[in-house]
Design an enzyme around this catalytic site. Sequence first.
Site, PDB file in Angstrom:
ATOM      1  N   PRO A  31       0.794  -1.229   0.000  1.00  0.00           N
ATOM      2  CA  PRO A  31       0.000   0.000   0.000  1.00  0.00           C
ATOM      3  C   PRO A  31       0.823   1.275   0.000  1.00  0.00           C
ATOM      4  O   PRO A  31       1.841   1.372   0.675  1.00  0.00           O
ATOM      5  CB  PRO A  31      -0.820  -0.111   1.292  1.00  0.00           C
ATOM      6  N   ASN A  32       0.315   2.195  -0.786  1.00  0.00           N
ATOM      7  CA  ASN A  32       0.823   3.571  -0.903  1.00  0.00           C
ATOM      8  C   ASN A  32       2.109   3.700  -1.708  1.00  0.00           C
ATOM      9  O   ASN A  32       2.550   4.813  -2.001  1.00  0.00           O
ATOM     10  CB  ASN A  32       1.003   4.221   0.489  1.00  0.00           C
TER      11      ASN A  32
ATOM     12  N   ASN B 211       8.256  -5.531  -1.011  1.00  0.00           N
ATOM     13  CA  ASN B 211       8.113  -4.398  -0.114  1.00  0.00           C
ATOM     14  C   ASN B 211       6.626  -4.337   0.212  1.00  0.00           C
ATOM     15  O   ASN B 211       5.835  -3.797  -0.571  1.00  0.00           O
ATOM     16  CB  ASN B 211       8.586  -3.098  -0.762  1.00  0.00           C
TER      17      ASN B 211
ATOM     18  N   ARG C   6       5.103  11.991  -3.191  1.00  0.00           N
ATOM     19  CA  ARG C   6       4.856  12.530  -1.852  1.00  0.00           C
ATOM     20  C   ARG C   6       6.036  12.134  -0.950  1.00  0.00           C
ATOM     21  O   ARG C   6       6.708  11.150  -1.216  1.00  0.00           O
ATOM     22  CB  ARG C   6       3.586  11.933  -1.219  1.00  0.00           C
TER      23      ARG C   6
ATOM     24  N   ARG D 123      13.103   4.537  12.465  1.00  0.00           N
ATOM     25  CA  ARG D 123      11.811   5.217  12.487  1.00  0.00           C
ATOM     26  C   ARG D 123      10.998   4.764  13.710  1.00  0.00           C
ATOM     27  O   ARG D 123      11.550   4.255  14.673  1.00  0.00           O
ATOM     28  CB  ARG D 123      11.096   4.941  11.156  1.00  0.00           C
TER      29      ARG D 123
ATOM     30  N   GLU E 129      13.107  -9.380   1.407  1.00  0.00           N
ATOM     31  CA  GLU E 129      12.300  -8.262   1.918  1.00  0.00           C
ATOM     32  C   GLU E 129      13.020  -6.949   1.608  1.00  0.00           C
ATOM     33  O   GLU E 129      14.237  -6.850   1.794  1.00  0.00           O
ATOM     34  CB  GLU E 129      12.149  -8.444   3.444  1.00  0.00           C
TER      35      GLU E 129
ATOM     36  N   TYR F 285      11.260   8.968   1.078  1.00  0.00           N
ATOM     37  CA  TYR F 285      11.286   7.920   0.047  1.00  0.00           C
ATOM     38  C   TYR F 285      11.970   8.335  -1.262  1.00  0.00           C
ATOM     39  O   TYR F 285      12.068   7.517  -2.183  1.00  0.00           O
ATOM     40  CB  TYR F 285       9.856   7.452  -0.241  1.00  0.00           C
TER      41      TYR F 285
ATOM     42  N   ALA G 193       3.175  -0.950   4.738  1.00  0.00           N
ATOM     43  CA  ALA G 193       2.725  -1.039   6.133  1.00  0.00           C
ATOM     44  C   ALA G 193       2.247  -2.449   6.510  1.00  0.00           C
ATOM     45  O   ALA G 193       2.267  -2.804   7.698  1.00  0.00           O
ATOM     46  CB  ALA G 193       1.610  -0.021   6.373  1.00  0.00           C
TER      47      ALA G 193
ATOM     48  N   HIS H  96      12.913  -2.630   2.045  1.00  0.00           N
ATOM     49  CA  HIS H  96      12.358  -1.370   2.548  1.00  0.00           C
ATOM     50  C   HIS H  96      13.234  -0.223   2.077  1.00  0.00           C
ATOM     51  O   HIS H  96      14.463  -0.265   2.257  1.00  0.00           O
ATOM     52  CB  HIS H  96      12.255  -1.365   4.076  1.00  0.00           C
TER      53      HIS H  96
END
Length: 147
Positions: free
Chosen positions: A11-12, A74, A19, A107, A98, A24, A77, A100
Amino acid sequence: MSRLITILNGPNLNLLGKRQPHIYGYDTLETVENNCRTLCRDDFEVEFLQSNHEGQLVDWIHRARETSCGIGINAGAYTHTSVAILDALNAFEGPVIEIHISNVHKRESFRHHSYISLRADGAIVGFGIEGYEAAVRRIMTVVEAQK
Ligand code: CA2
């Protein structure tokens, strides 16, 4: 043996480059996809997918059992919440890496735990979008070694 590498985005991540560039970066997901394809040349194929829906990601992982030699994921969330994605990955037999973009360990504490890590053979965090190419490279190496 399959030469298809599946790269899944949660998601996103469709907003990448549009954004929050301070976290990112400025590159879009399309750029990431092109980078992965260029890296594979004619040796491997890449299917590069993004969904905001958990069940869709689960379905793609199921399909990859039949079609793909490795998965880079990835999960966004869902990394921190999804037992369903973990269960699906546990049913996949090839290498799982995996990814990220940000350093999740630097974070919020809720980003420090990953369900995906319970299955992943490797993880790349905080390397920006270069992490995707590192994942593809690793999958190609592992698959070539299995020949
Ligand atoms: O660092 C990563 O790659 C993450 O998987 C990104 C997820 C976040 O929930 C994870 O904790 C770490 C968020 C993806 C959202 O992507 C955006 C990209 C650009 C603008 C807004 C969101």
